[in-house]
Structures are given as C-alpha cells and as structure tokens.
Design an enzyme around this catalytic site. Structure first.
Site, PDB file in Angstrom:
ATOM      1  N   GLU A 245       4.603  16.502 -40.265  1.00  0.00           N
ATOM      2  CA  GLU A 245       4.325  17.761 -39.559  1.00  0.00           C
ATOM      3  C   GLU A 245       3.952  18.921 -40.480  1.00  0.00           C
ATOM      4  OE1 GLU A 245       7.593  18.545 -36.894  1.00  0.00           O
ATOM      5  OE2 GLU A 245       6.780  17.157 -35.415  1.00  0.00           O
TER       6      GLU A 245
ATOM      7  N   GLU B 206       6.105  10.566 -32.266  1.00  0.00           N
ATOM      8  CA  GLU B 206       7.346  11.182 -31.779  1.00  0.00           C
ATOM      9  C   GLU B 206       7.104  11.759 -30.396  1.00  0.00           C
ATOM     10  OE1 GLU B 206       9.491  14.015 -34.235  1.00  0.00           O
ATOM     11  OE2 GLU B 206       8.791  13.027 -36.066  1.00  0.00           O
TER      12      GLU B 206
HETATM   13  C1  GAL Z   1       9.999  16.733 -34.876  1.00  0.00           C
HETATM   14  C2  GAL Z   1      10.365  16.314 -36.290  1.00  0.00           C
HETATM   15  C3  GAL Z   1      11.605  15.430 -36.316  1.00  0.00           C
HETATM   16  C4  GAL Z   1      12.671  16.004 -35.453  1.00  0.00           C
HETATM   17  C5  GAL Z   1      12.125  16.133 -34.082  1.00  0.00           C
HETATM   18  C6  GAL Z   1      13.141  16.571 -33.082  1.00  0.00           C
HETATM   19  O1  GAL Z   1       9.189  17.845 -34.874  1.00  0.00           O
HETATM   20  O2  GAL Z   1       9.303  15.637 -36.862  1.00  0.00           O
HETATM   21  O3  GAL Z   1      12.065  15.272 -37.619  1.00  0.00           O
HETATM   22  O4  GAL Z   1      13.056  17.229 -35.958  1.00  0.00           O
HETATM   23  O5  GAL Z   1      11.076  17.072 -34.087  1.00  0.00           O
HETATM   24  O6  GAL Z   1      12.624  16.387 -31.820  1.00  0.00           O
END
Ligand code: GAL
Length: 801
Positions: free
Chosen positions: A443, A504
């Site tokens: 990110e 994710e």
């Molecule tokens: C994302 C991040 C993860 C975690 C996640 C929580 O943005 O890449 O490491 O923090 O959010 O939902």
C-alpha cells in the site's frame, strides 16, 4: 527427524547430517563436505544492552538460559503496552567446534532476528545486519578457536528503527523482538555450494526438463565438476554431470540493477551467491506434477566434485508445476484455478513471532484443511520456512512479499528493501507453492525508480515467476506483471489490467470479535461471501485474498484499542468465527461435506428476535428441524427446507443458505423454543447433520491438543484449545470462565494461568523442555470439572555444537 551418523571416508571424518527438522520429504541428506550444526539451545540472554558482553571472558552466569526461537519478552495476549518489546538485548552462545572442521570454513546462519543484529565472535566484531524478516550469515572462520571455547554474541536491537523496513512511519501489526527463528553453524569446504535454484521447464510437455542453477563460492582448484541428481524419495530418476570451466567467474550480481548499476547488496554479511553454473536435466520421463490435491515433491541433489571427489553436497526440494497469471485468471498446470485465500500474519499470542516449526506448520494446515483455502499471502513479510515447507507439502499456494507497510524511506532504507527482495527470492525460489513475488511495499505510493529496481531484481533472479506489488489505489503505476490490489469496497472495482488479483478485502471495514452477536457474525460471513461471489463472476479476477486469516496484535493506533485487530475469520488463537465457515464450505464435498451455521442458537439475541439464519454449506439442500423442550414426545419437527441462495450468490459454486425465520409460516417457531437440527443433502442423499442445543446450558468443557507427541528440544510446542460447548460440541460464545492449569513433567505453559475464555474458547501452548518424558496438563473449569491431556516427549538429537 532424520538422523545420520558420521561417515568415514578415506580416513577423514565427514559429517553427514542435515539436521533441519521436518524435512520429511527431503532426499538423502548431503553425504560430503558440509555439516549443518543447529545451535538453538544453551543460549544466555539478558533483556538489556550489556557493555563488555562481547568479550569472550565476560561472565554471563547471571544471564537467563534460553532456547531459540525466543521472544525478548512474554506478553499478555492483549491489552498491553505495545512498546514493551522495543529494547536492546544481549544473547551469548558458547560452543566448541566438533571434530572434522579443521581446514573448513564456518558460517553462522541466522534465519530471523528482530530487527538489527550486531554480532561478535570471540570478541571480534562481524558487523550489523539490519532486517527482521530475512536470513543473514557471517563468516566466523578466521576468528575461531579450533580446539577451545568460542563465544558468539548478538546485541539485538528490537526497537522500531526507522532505517529498517517496515519501520519509519506507522504499521498495523507488531513485530515483537528476539532471535525468533533458528540459528545454525554451517561448516563447508573452501570451495562450496552457496545456493541452488532448480527450475523445471516444459512442465506440461511429455518430457519436461530441469535447469539446476548451482551457485558456487570460494576459490576453485583442480578439475571441478557438478553432478546433479533428481530423486523421488530414495530413487534416482535422472542425473547429469557437467565440468566447470576454469578461469575467473563473472560477478553474478553485475546485471541485477539496471537502474543504478550500483551493488544491490549492502554489506559483507549477505548471502551473496557466487558464480552460477547451470546443469540441465532434459527429457525427463514419468514426472508427476505438483498439484493442489497431490503436491508431488522431488529432491534435487547437487554434488560439487574436485578431481573426481565430492567435496560438497546439498539438496533442495522442488515440484514440477506451471503457475501463471493470464487474462483468463490464474492457471496451474494449464487449468484455471480461482484463487481463494486469506492474508496471514505470523504472530501468536504471548510470544509474538517466536514459534517453532510445529506451530508454523499448524497455521498452514488450518488454512488448507480447516478453511479450505488454496492461497495464502504472507502479509507483509517473508515468513517462516517451516510454514512454506508445509505449504509445499499440502498444496497451499503462496504470495510472498517483502517487509513494508505504506511507508517508503530514504535511499539507504530503499537499499535494504531491495536487498530484502534478493534475500527473499534466494531463500525461497525452490518452493513450488510460491506463485508470485510481492516486490512493492504494501500500500505504498508510486516510486518509479525504486520499483523498477525491485522488479528488475526479482525478474533477474527468478525468471520463472511473475511479480506483483500490493497497492491500494487503482491509478498506481504498474511495473509488476500482475495488478495486485487491496480493494475494500463492495462491489469491487472492475479489473483494469488483464492480470488482476484482489489481495485484501473486508478487514478493518468490518471487524468482528468472537463475542459479537449473531447479526455481526452473519454480516461478516456474508461480506466475505459477496466478495468471493463477485470474484467468481469474471474470470479476469484471478481470485481474492481476504483480510485476514487470524486476528493479530497491533499498535495502539490500530484495531480495537486492546492491541488487537479483530479482522480475522478466526480469533488470535486460530479458533473459527462464523465467517470461517464460509471459506470452509467452498470445498468439493468429495473432500469434505461441510455444514456450518453462521449463528449460535438463541431465541432473542437480536434486535428484533432471531429472524435470519445463514448456513454455509456445500450441500445442495438443507432441512431444518425443531425439537421443542416443552413437548414430551421429544420429536423433531420439520420447520423448513432450503436450497442455496443462488439469487444473491449467483456465481459461487457453494452459495450460503439464507433462512428467513420470520417469514416461516410456523406458529411454533414464533412461540416455541427448543433444539435445532440441520440435515444437509447432496443429490437427494443426506450427508451431514448438525444439532444445536436450545437449552443454553454449558454442558461440556473440552481440552483439545493439536498434537500429543513432541520432541524434547526445548522449543517444540503444540497448541491446546479450550472450549465450553453445548451437549453437541457447539461453542457457547458467551462462556467466559476462568480456566486454571496444572502442568507436570518436563514442559512449560505458554499462556496465562488462569486464562479466561473469550467467546467460549481460548488456547495455550505447551512447550517441551529438553528432557524426554511425559507432560500432563490439567485444566480446571469451575463447574464442568477438570480435563487432562498427556504429551509424550521423545528425546531430541543432542546439539553437537
Ligand atoms: C490494509 C493493510 C493491512 C491491514 C488492513 C486492515 O490496508 O494492508 O495490513 O492493516 O488494511 O484491514
């Protein structure tokens, strides 16, 4: 564990041991040249910087005796100060070299220490390695005392140093501290095999081949050659020999940084490969592919020959598979496989990252066998080799990525990150389970120069795999092969690149605790289901990796305020929430018939009483029965029949079932109460049945160890799960009793004692000490009595150094 004794060859004693545990499918251990000497027991530790400790004559009698994997501090599983592990500590290890090392080179190999290690041998400084997730080595040879005591000292800085990825800004996870992965001495000849990369080719043809890149280090002498064997267990199925041309070897790194032409490695303590020589085994016959359900593994055995005598040998385990992302999705061995996975942090309650092989392997098994995932992302760093070994063995695909989280530091920081790319790939390039290298800081913003270099390095080192780089904005520059994106919205964005993988979703947008009520559990489950449904709607989505597998410890500015992000489909102890049932249910019933209610059975635990029941199942029809407590007859009455909800989930192979209880024309349900039974049918045949008690009485207290046979090496552990359930074994999510333990025998409890159940469950770990015998763990519940588990600890091989 494999054991081999010394082999006598022409008078000289040559060690013949590869002591790496769990290399169960590895071929014969090397029989010439090298000795790997694990060095995990008998360390001395002080949780502070101790001046003068590097001196060999320093008296460390007051230090604690510890075993590696080690955490620099034990912590509660939540509600603690997240800076407690941020300090400098001192580790010391005395050793004597075993016989047979004269004239050899000796390296110390650290698999992982968090996060900057300054190392001395016999008082001589060797340097500092900066990096908590990548392996590093130092050569000890010139400083060693062949016949006397040697002292290895590590001053370990576990503060979040801004010069080391992932640090410099903030991160949503804890890194903890300690030498948390294994250490060993590697004794090799002057000229030795530094690394091996075996990459299969033409895998889908009738006659696949294998290119075995052998990286050599040290000065060559005499007539040198390489012998390579491909083995299936003990059987040699192909071999090849190749002379090594004499003359100076080219610098193997010369071509690796096309952007700056600068050396990409950043000090002498790297695993820098020597000259590369490739031996090709062509026209292989009868090769079985590495498949998800039959992950066939072979071993490559390489022998370095000098004037006809083997002077060094080493092995690597490999699999033959073609893994490629295409505009039609991900293809494994020519067939489309929709990727269904979860992100994994490798941290555990109480000890952070300091868990040995068995616990690492257990995580892989939970993901593959309990959650039926086919992919895991090692978010956000290279993970334990034990975890990856297990992924190879059980057919769990892996996206592995470099350490980092949103932040990019200045040039020296970037050099460490680029170096991390090299270490990750060189360590793990033989794992058939790994299908994609993540070479972008998770990110992070675009940085053309930086990511041109990480990609160039990854491609130069490993032309056989594509790269990805996990981003969170769609407009980001794509320098990788696969567009990998965290997309937390619903509906998901349409793919904007031909090769597209969601890495994710859900996560922080819908945290759920095991103590949360059914409405929240249900919505959590449905959110994961909806995303996978959309991913299934378009072949261009290669699939998706949900955030995340397990709840994890985090900093105070993230998560629920108690140092936990409750984003997992399981809790931090790896106990399932309802959403786990969705992942579990997406498996072919030939493998397992699944029926997982996404609710606990209570009449009025929702805002407007119990109305909606979601069940995750791979059955094609469900029947719901009620048995009223008020009736004498004790009969089950059919109250509903249901097919999967193909209206909301048109694309999933196994859509969840959604029962609207309020819409049922059943007076009984509205006024009566009792036990619920759900029978699952496939093709008209009943295949599974689950009963849920309506009594609301804690009926059973269960003590469930993952394993009962441990190795008495001071490090081996097994998880022991505690549950309070109804009479059918369904967890009572509101049970929060204290459980008190008594442990007898040569073991140690990792966890709170007493521990309070949360959401009806908890877990502790039993750690073996160094003495064989029996460990007995008794756990007492105030009303449901005491349960006992016994563990047999078999003798470990003594460490020889
Ligand atoms: C994302 C991040 C993860 C975690 C996640 C929580 O943005 O890449 O490491 O923090 O959010 O939902």
């Amino acid at each position: 564990m494999r054991r081999r004794d010394f082999i006598k060859t022409t008078g000289a004693v040559v060690a013949a041991t590869s002591l790496r545990p769990y290399a169960s499918l590895a071929a014969q251990p090397p029989t010439a040249g090298r000795t790997i000497l694990p060095m995990n027991r008998g360390w001395r530790f002080k949780p502070e910087k101790v001046s003068g400790a590097e001196s060999p004559t320093f008296d460390d009698a007051a230090f604690e005796r510890i075993t590696i994997p080690h955490t620099n501090i034990k912590l509660p599983w939540h509600n603690f100060d997240d800076h407690l592990y941020e300090f400098v500590s001192t580790y010391r290890r005395r050793f004597r070299l075993p016989q047979g090392t004269a004239g050899k080179r000796v390296f110390v190999d650290f698999e992982g220490a968090m996060c900057a290690s300054t190392v001395w041998i016999n008082g001589a400084p060797l340097g500092e390695y900066r990096g908590g997730f990548t392996p590093f080595s130092f050569e000890l040879t010139p400083h060693l005392r062949p016949d006397g005591e040697n002292v290895l000292v590590v001053q370990l800085d576990s503060t979040e140093r801004e010069d080391i990825p992932p640090f410099g800004y903030e991160i949503d996870y804890l890194t903890f501290g300690g030498i948390y992965r294994e250490v060993s001495l590697r004794v090799v000849p002057e000229h030795f095999l530094d690394n091996i990369f075996a990459h299969p080719k033409d895998v889908l043809s009738a006659h696949p081949g294998l290119d075995v890149d052998c990286f050599l280090a040290g000065p060559a002498a005499g007539r040198m050659a390489l012998e390579v064997e491909l083995r299936d267990g003990e059987r040699i199925i192909a071999h090849g020999t190749q002379p090594i041309p004499s003359g100076p070897a080219p610098d193997p790194d010369a071509a690796l940084d096309p952007v700056t032409s600068a050396a990409i490695t950043h000090s002498s303590n790297t695993m820098r490969d020597g000259a590369k020589h490739t031996v090709t085994l062509a026209n292989l016959e009868g090769i079985e592919l590495w498949q998800l359900h039959e992950p066939k593994l072979y071993t490559v055995h390489v022998r370095l020959m000098q004037d006809g005598v083997a002077i060094d040998e080493d092995t690597r385990r490999i699999g033959f598979r073609e893994a490629v992302f295409t505009p039609q999705g991900f293809m494994l061995n020519g067939k489309a496989v929709k990727l269904r996975g979860l992100d994994r942090h490798q941290t555990f309650p109480f000890v952070g990252q300091a868990m040995p092989a068995r616990a690492q392997r257990q995580d892989a098994k939970i993901l593959r066998h309990n959650l039926h995932c086919n992919l895991v992302r090692t978010s956000h760093y290279p993970q334990s080799r034990h975890f990856l070994d297990c992924c190879d063995e059980i057919g769990l695909l892996v996206l592995e990525e470099i350490p980092g989280w949103q932040h990019i530091g200045p040039e020296p920081w970037k050099l460490v990150a680029i170096d991390n790319v090299g270490r990750m790939i060189r360590r793990d390039w033989n794992h058939p389970s790994i299908i994609l290298w993540g070479v972008r800081i998770n990110e992070s913003p675009d940085d053309h120069g930086f990511y041109a270099r990480t990609n160039a390095l990854a491609h130069a080192l490993d032309p056989s795999r594509q790269t990805g780089g996990i981003r969170n904005f769609k407009e980001s520059e794509l320098l990788e092969d696969v567009f990998t994106i965290n997309d937390f919205g619903f509906p998901l964005r349409e793919p904007n690149h031909p090769l597209y993988l969601n890495t994710e979703f859900v996560g922080h947008t819908y945290p759920v605790k095991t103590t949360d009520d059914d409405e929240r559990q249900r919505e959590h489950t449905l959110r994961h289901a909806r995303i996978h449904d959309q991913l299934a709607s378009n072949p261009q989505y290669a699939g998706g990796i949900g955030w995340c597998a397990f709840d994890y410890n985090t900093h105070s500015n993230f998560g629920a305020g108690d140092r936990i992000c409750y984003h997992g489909v399981t809790d931090i102890f790896r106990e399932p929430k309802a959403a786990a049932g969705f992942y579990k249910s997406q498996v072919d019933p030939a493998e397992e018939v699944v029926l997982e209610p996404a609710f606990h059975w209570a009449k009025s635990d929702e805002a407007t009483e119990f109305r909606r029941a979601v069940v995750c199942s791979n059955c094609d029809h469900l029947k719901f029965y009620l048995r009223e407590h008020s009736l004498e007859s004790n009969e089950w009455t059919l109250i509903a029949e249901l097919d999967p909800d193909r209206a909301e989930f048109a694309h999933l192979r196994y859509p969840p079932f959604q029962l609207n209880l309020a819409a049922l024309d059943s007076k009984k349900l509205r006024f009566a109460w009792g036990d619920l039974r759900i029978d699952g049918y496939i093709d008209g045949k009943q295949r599974i049945s689950r009963s849920l008690s309506g009594k609301g009485i804690d009926s059973k207290f269960l003590l469930l160890p993952d394993d009962t046979a441990l190795v008495a090496d001071g490090a081996d552990v097994t998880r022991v799960v505690l549950r309070v359930t109804d009479e059918w074994g369904n967890v009572h999510p509101l049970a929060n009793d204290p459980i008190e333990f008594t442990l007898e025998g040569p073991g140690e409890l990792i966890g709170d004692n007493p521990i309070a159940l949360t959401g009806g469950t908890a877990a502790v770990w039993v750690r073996a000490q160094e003495q064989a015998g029996t460990v007995r763990l008794s756990a007492k519940h105030l009303r449901l009595g005491t349960q006992t588990a016994e563990f047999t600890l078999s003798a470990a091989e003594p460490e020889r150094v």
